[in-house]
Every structure is written in C-alpha cells, then in structure tokens.
Design an enzyme around this catalytic site. Structure first.
Site, PDB file in Angstrom:
ATOM      1  N   PHE A 149      60.177  56.410  34.946  1.00 13.72           N
ATOM      2  CA  PHE A 149      60.176  57.742  34.339  1.00 13.72           C
ATOM      3  C   PHE A 149      59.415  57.817  33.029  1.00 13.72           C
ATOM      4  O   PHE A 149      59.002  58.890  32.610  1.00 13.72           O
ATOM      5  CB  PHE A 149      61.615  58.226  34.093  1.00 13.72           C
ATOM      6  CG  PHE A 149      62.350  57.492  32.993  1.00 13.72           C
ATOM      7  CD1 PHE A 149      62.122  57.773  31.651  1.00 13.72           C
ATOM      8  CD2 PHE A 149      63.300  56.525  33.283  1.00 13.72           C
ATOM      9  CE1 PHE A 149      62.788  57.100  30.633  1.00 13.72           C
ATOM     10  CE2 PHE A 149      63.969  55.845  32.283  1.00 13.72           C
ATOM     11  CZ  PHE A 149      63.720  56.141  30.960  1.00 13.72           C
ATOM     12  N   LYS A 173      55.779  56.538  45.227  1.00 18.01           N
ATOM     13  CA  LYS A 173      57.124  57.067  45.020  1.00 18.01           C
ATOM     14  C   LYS A 173      57.343  57.208  43.517  1.00 18.01           C
ATOM     15  O   LYS A 173      57.604  56.237  42.816  1.00 18.01           O
ATOM     16  CB  LYS A 173      58.194  56.142  45.599  1.00 18.01           C
ATOM     17  CG  LYS A 173      59.615  56.698  45.393  1.00 18.01           C
ATOM     18  CD  LYS A 173      60.673  55.667  45.640  1.00 18.01           C
ATOM     19  CE  LYS A 173      62.071  56.209  45.354  1.00 18.01           C
ATOM     20  NZ  LYS A 173      62.281  56.627  43.935  1.00 18.01           N
ATOM     21  N   SER A 226      63.077  48.216  35.929  1.00 19.44           N
ATOM     22  CA  SER A 226      63.965  47.216  35.329  1.00 19.44           C
ATOM     23  C   SER A 226      63.716  45.850  35.959  1.00 19.44           C
ATOM     24  O   SER A 226      63.218  45.735  37.088  1.00 19.44           O
ATOM     25  CB  SER A 226      65.425  47.619  35.536  1.00 19.44           C
ATOM     26  OG  SER A 226      65.770  47.546  36.917  1.00 19.44           O
ATOM     27  N   CYS A 281      57.909  50.459  27.592  1.00 19.70           N
ATOM     28  CA  CYS A 281      58.074  49.026  27.817  1.00 19.70           C
ATOM     29  C   CYS A 281      57.337  48.230  26.749  1.00 19.70           C
ATOM     30  O   CYS A 281      57.569  47.034  26.589  1.00 19.70           O
ATOM     31  CB  CYS A 281      57.603  48.636  29.209  1.00 19.70           C
ATOM     32  SG  CYS A 281      55.845  48.879  29.492  1.00 19.70           S
ATOM     33  N   GLU A 386      67.540  45.306  26.800  1.00 21.79           N
ATOM     34  CA  GLU A 386      66.576  46.372  26.507  1.00 21.79           C
ATOM     35  C   GLU A 386      67.329  47.697  26.352  1.00 21.79           C
ATOM     36  O   GLU A 386      67.983  48.158  27.292  1.00 21.79           O
ATOM     37  CB  GLU A 386      65.555  46.480  27.634  1.00 21.79           C
ATOM     38  CG  GLU A 386      64.480  47.521  27.376  1.00 21.79           C
ATOM     39  CD  GLU A 386      63.469  47.610  28.513  1.00 21.79           C
ATOM     40  OE1 GLU A 386      62.266  47.669  28.234  1.00 21.79           O
ATOM     41  OE2 GLU A 386      63.902  47.621  29.688  1.00 21.79           O
TER      42      GLU A 386
END
Length: 501
Positions: A149, A173, A226, A281, A386
């Site tokens: 996202f 996707k 993740s 990230c 994280e």
C-alpha cells in the site's frame, strides 16, 4: 459511489461476485470508493488471457515494445496530477510526496525504454575455428506482481515496465487499501499501444491470489510486503518452479558521528523519519548517536521541529501543503499507536508524543503525530520490529565500532546511512555495514532506476533485485548459442569433450 474494477483482457470489469469492499480516504476516514472483490475464477481468467497473449507479445520486436514504453511515459507525465490525486485520496501522503513517487516510477519507464540495448546479450566471434558464440536474452513468460500500500504507483512501476519491455505478459495484484492508481495505469498502457491481455490487474483475496504464485503458467513472481509473507511466497513459488524476487520488512539505521554537520543532519533525519508518515521501506526510524553529547544535541534540535510538524490532509498544495498526512488506515493507526504505548511501557524515554492528534475538520482521519523516543535499547520491541509509522528512536553508542555492530546485529538489512565529515569513517561504514542500500549524508538512499534496489538479510528473499540491471536479468532467460557453418560435412565422429580449437 465509484467502483474500482479489474482490468482483464484490455477492459475494466466488475467481479461477477458483486462483492465490494470499501476504500477509505485516510484524511477523512470516509469511504472514497468501493473495490470489486474478484473470485478465484476471475484470477484464473486473467492468467489464461495473459498466457494466451504471451506468444505474440514475446515475438514483438524489442524496438516496438520500447515505443509502447515511450508512449506510456508521455501519458504518465500528462496525467501526473490525476494520478497524484488518486494516490493522495487513498494513501494519504502529501501532494509533493505523491508527485515524487510518480517521478521515481516514471524513471523506471525511462530505463525500460532502452530495452533494445539492455537485452543485446553477449557475442564472442571465433571461439574456435569457424565457431561463433552469442547469447539471447528471452522473456520468461507470464509474470505476477503483488504490491504493497505504501507506494501504489511506484512499486508496481518498479516491476511491470521492465517485465513488459522484455517481452513478458503481466498480472498485477495491487493493495486493496489504494488500488485505483494501478487500474488507471493499465488504461494508460492500453492507450500507449499495449495489446489487450498483455497487462492485467486483479483485486482478490490473499487466498485467491495464491494462484499467482502456484499456477504452472506463471513463470516468475515479484513481491513487496512484510518479511513473513515475502518468505512464504518465496518458498511456495520456488517450490512450484518459479523464479522469485520477494522484498520484506526493514529497520533502517543512521549512525550520526560527532563530526557531522548537525543542522544538515537534523534536516535529513526529519525527512527520512517523517516523510510519508514513516510508511516507507526506506524510512529512517532509528538514529544511533555516537557519544552522549551528539545524542543530546540531536534531541535538542529535533524536539521543536517534530512538535511543529504541520499535519493534515495531503491534498493541499504549494505554501499550504502539510508536511505529514495521515497513515493509511484505521487498523494501521491503531498498530502504530500501540507501538508508542509499548515503547513507553518498555522504558524508552518518550520525548515527543504523537498520540491523540486531531486535525480540525478531519477529526475522523487516521492521524498519528511525529513521535520521538530516546534511550532506546536492543531489547525493546520498538527497535526489533518495523513500526512503519512516524516514530523515531534515538539509540546511544560510545564509538563508531559499537554503533556499526549494533546496526549489523538487526535481522533486517534494507538500507542504512551515516552522517559524518570524515571520509575514512564513511568508507569504513560503506564497506562493512550489512545493508543492501547505503547512504553517506543521504538519509533515504534509494537507487536510481538504472541501478538495482534491494536489501540484505531478511529484507529480501531471492537472488536478483528489482529494476536496473537485476530487473532485466530477472525478467529474461539467457540462452547461449554456439554456431559453426562448416564448408563440408564432418567426417569423423567426436566422442571426447569438444574444445572447438
């Protein structure tokens, strides 16, 4: 209410299930759109169509594929503001950050435009008497991309422009939280001249998406998300015979040396830690200060700046633009706030508390204020995990060696940085830090499109990184030909290893 559909076979379609899920505007907490929820049969259809489109597209001349990319780049630039508005309304990041995301994505399209040169392969004439050797870089087949996202345009653009330019077909996707940019880019690709079926977008549950990394017609999978999911997809897809690049979590560190330019360093840390509300990230959530004096000076400079952060809707532009928007969802807001609670309970010193932020006129938005912890230690959850939010942790170290040891002890190795005016120290850091992307006086060292992006350790699963030379290698298979055109027929059988001399 606008319904965001699939893009399969060159057209937008809504799911036969007639099921939709809400897509929220994080700035207001209200539903902005609804997303069609695909069935397993519709994912299967997308795979079938992409598989059928592959033979013709793979045989299209690389120069013609490059021309589609040139057209696509021009259309992306023409519709940049429209795409930025979609990103802001579904992700929540501020306007200039959305434009920056698009710019970095468009740079990958630019790189893909050079595909005729990038896949020329190798050539060695006269490797033996009358024998030549050369390589072909050929597409792998149908490729799947599963994206997160935090960058609804840029991360897909890391993948599909190079994959398509190399001659593959693609199924994307996108995330359910902010899906619209992907569908709009699919429309622009069609307008650019991409044949129907070559690029498809499906919105499905995670269970139905398993087809994208299990189906035998899928040759390769690209994933960003993740680390737990990245490892699962890597292992599962590899077991099904696919090549995989899967990028996971990060916990990026910056070492600040006593000789660093503190004013420039503080400005860099602010952007690295709080840009995009920390939902990157390559964000900078941990600073390791060498020496207590360095740490105290950083705290003194950072505290008023964090307290003064302009927080609000991302749609405002120019002088009215906020510095930080909301986080992406109510669930993620709760998660980030939970980490702040945990850090306080674990004994870290909470210098600036970002809980309880309310924006006038947008009280239901998913806002978290800038947060600063001091005296964070390696036993704390807020260091190990994280957070993916606007939370900055200061750790203290006595010297460079112990600071580097601390950074290298973390299970993730995505990016890292050092702030110093000493060239020797910087070189030692670059050589010895265990991270895939390294900055010297640069807080977010994201490589340009013509280099490759990727971390180390549990931040990545798979041998090849994304975009740049590794991206071309990932989306192609090399075939080496050894060729002789003899003047007469070979008259003697050869049973030993050929040496070609």
């Amino acid at each position: 209410m606008t319904i965001v559909g699939n893009f399969i076979g060159g057209k937008i379609t809504h799911s036969a299930s007639n099921e939709t899920i809400p897509v929220y505007d994080p700035a207001t907490g209200k539903v902005a759109r609804e997303l069609t929820q695909s069935t397993a049969a519709e994912v299967e259809k997308a795979i079938e169509i992409a598989h059928a489109a592959f033979p013709e597209w793979s045989k299209t001349a690389p120069l013609r594929r490059a021309r589609v990319m040139f057209n696509f780049k021009a259309l992306m630039e023409k519709h940049r503001d429209e795409l930025a508005a979609l990103i802001v309304s579904e992700h929540g990041k501020v306007w200039s950050d959305a434009l920056g995301e698009l710019t970095r994505g468009i740079e990958v399209i630019e790189f893909a435009c050079g595909i005729p040169h990038l896949i020329k392969g190798e050539n060695s004439p006269s490797v033996g008497t009358g024998v030549d050797s050369y390589s072909l870089m050929q597409p792998v087949g149908v490729v799947a991309g599963i994206t997160p996202f935090n960058f609804p345009a840029m991360v897909p653009l890391w993948m599909f422009p190079i994959a398509l330019a190399c001659g593959n077909t693609f199924i994307l996707k996108p995330p359910a939280l902010d899906p619209s940019a992907s569908v709009r880019m699919a429309e622009l690709l069609k307008e650019a001249g991409l044949p129907d079926g070559v690029f498809n977008v499906v919105h499905s549950s995670n269970e139905d998406a398993e087809q994208l990394y299990k189906d035998p017609r899928i040759a390769a999978v690209s994933f960003v998300g993740s680390s737990g999911v990245a490892e699962h997809i890597y292992k599962t897809a590899s077991a099904h015979g696919k090549r995989v690049q899967a990028f996971g979590a990060a916990k990026n560190h910056a070492i600040v040396m006593p000789d660093a330019d503190l004013d420039a360093t503080v400005n860099a840390i602010m952007g690295g830690a709080f840009g995009s509300a920390g939902e990157r990230c390559m964000a900078l959530p941990v600073v390791v200060a060498v020496g207590n004096d360095t740490a105290d000076k950083l705290i003194a400079r950072l505290t008023p700046l964090i307290k003064a952060l302009r927080i609000g809707p991302g749609i405002q532009k120019g002088a009215e633009e906020n510095e930080m928007g909301p986080v992406v969802s109510a669930a993620h807001q709760k998660k980030v706030l939970g980490y702040i609670d945990k850090g306080e309970a674990e004994g870290a010193k909470l210098v600036v508390d970002g809980r309880g932020v309310k924006v006038a006129g947008h009280e239901e938005g998913y806002y978290v204020g800038g947060t600063l912890f001091d005296n964070v230690t390696p036993d704390m959850v807020i260091w190990r995990e994280e957070i993916f939010g606007p939370v900055l942790s200061i750790m203290r170290s006595t010297d460079f060696d112990s600071a580097l040891k601390l950074v290298n002890s973390h299970e993730f190795g995505n990016g890292s940085a050092i702030f110093t005016s000493n060239g020797h120290t910087a070189r030692e850091f670059v050589q010895n830090v265990e991270a895939g992307m390294v900055g010297v006086n640069v807080p977010v060292p994201v490589p340009m499109a013509f280099h490759s992006f990727g971390g180390w350790k549990r931040s990545v699963f798979g041998a090849l990184n994304v975009h740049g030379p590794d991206g071309v290698r990932f989306y192609t298979r090399m075939k080496t030909a050894t060729v002789r055109w003899p003047s007469g027929q070979q008259t003697v059988s050869e049973f030993s290893m050929p040496t070609l001399g």
